[in-house]
Design an enzyme around this catalytic site. Structure first.
Site, short mmCIF file in Angstrom:
data_model
loop_
_atom_site.label_atom_id
_atom_site.label_comp_id
_atom_site.label_asym_id
_atom_site.label_seq_id
_atom_site.Cartn_x
_atom_site.Cartn_y
_atom_site.Cartn_z
N GLU A 1 46.23 29.21 78.31
CA GLU A 1 47.57 29.59 78.78
C GLU A 1 47.85 29.04 80.17
O GLU A 1 48.95 28.54 80.43
CB GLU A 1 47.69 31.13 78.84
CG GLU A 1 47.48 31.82 77.52
CD GLU A 1 46.05 32.31 77.29
OE1 GLU A 1 45.90 33.38 76.68
OE2 GLU A 1 45.09 31.61 77.71
N CYS B 1 45.74 35.70 82.58
CA CYS B 1 46.79 34.90 81.94
C CYS B 1 48.08 35.70 81.81
O CYS B 1 49.17 35.15 82.00
CB CYS B 1 46.31 34.41 80.58
SG CYS B 1 44.98 33.18 80.72
N CYS C 1 44.39 37.35 78.24
CA CYS C 1 43.60 38.19 79.14
C CYS C 1 44.49 38.64 80.31
O CYS C 1 45.59 38.12 80.49
CB CYS C 1 42.38 37.41 79.64
SG CYS C 1 42.79 36.15 80.87
N HIS D 1 41.90 28.50 81.44
CA HIS D 1 42.21 29.10 80.15
C HIS D 1 43.36 28.30 79.54
O HIS D 1 44.15 27.68 80.26
CB HIS D 1 42.65 30.55 80.32
CG HIS D 1 41.55 31.48 80.68
ND1 HIS D 1 41.60 32.82 80.39
CD2 HIS D 1 40.35 31.29 81.29
CE1 HIS D 1 40.50 33.42 80.81
NE2 HIS D 1 39.73 32.51 81.37
#
Length: 146
Positions: free
Chosen positions: A51, A82, A79, A49
């Site tokens: 992040e 993260c 999410c 992801h």
């Protein structure tokens, strides 16, 4: 410098490459120390992801897992995975553009303020909410057409 605009440009690049359009910029002392964008499809890695990539790059650059006083600008509300990484990296603050429709406003806040963690994360919505939301909506609309 407009850090959220930088994150949005990364998100657009991800969309162009067929990735979910999310971008992240990590800032320390007013300077960008790392950038990340979704790369799950390219790398076939569920952890990639935006992040997580930005956090990983910053930790390697600073030779520390503690990113105290850093601010993360991200185009979509993080999410749970993260959010946990953000809290564990001791990031001071998260500024996100678009609200995640799947988060009913509780889970991320619970992670960022959990008593199980030694660190609390500040958390707020910033600029470019509409532009980020439209980018995500159009991306998934095109995916459904295919």
């Amino acid at each position: 410098m407009d850090f959220m605009k930088q994150a949005l440009n990364l998100a657009k690049k991800s969309a162009y490459e067929g990735e979910v359009p999310i971008g992240a910029v990590l800032v320390l002392d007013g300077k960008i120390i790392s950038r990340g964008r979704n790369k799950r499809e390219k790398t076939q890695n569920a952890l990639h992801h935006a992040e997580i990539i930005a956090i990983d790059k910053a930790c390697r650059k600073l030779h520390s897992w503690r990113l105290d006083n850093a601010v993360l600008y991200v185009t979509l509300e993080p999410c749970p995975m993260c959010a946990g990484a953000i809290a564990n990296a001791r990031i001071k603050k998260v500024i996100y553009a678009a609200k995640d429709a799947s988060n009913n406003g509780e889970l991320i806040e619970q992670i960022f303020s959990s008593t199980r963690l030694n660190h609390k994360v500040e958390y707020e919505q910033g600029d470019y909410s509409q532009e980020s939301s439209e980018l995500l909506t159009s991306f998934f609309k095109e995916k459904r057409k295919k």
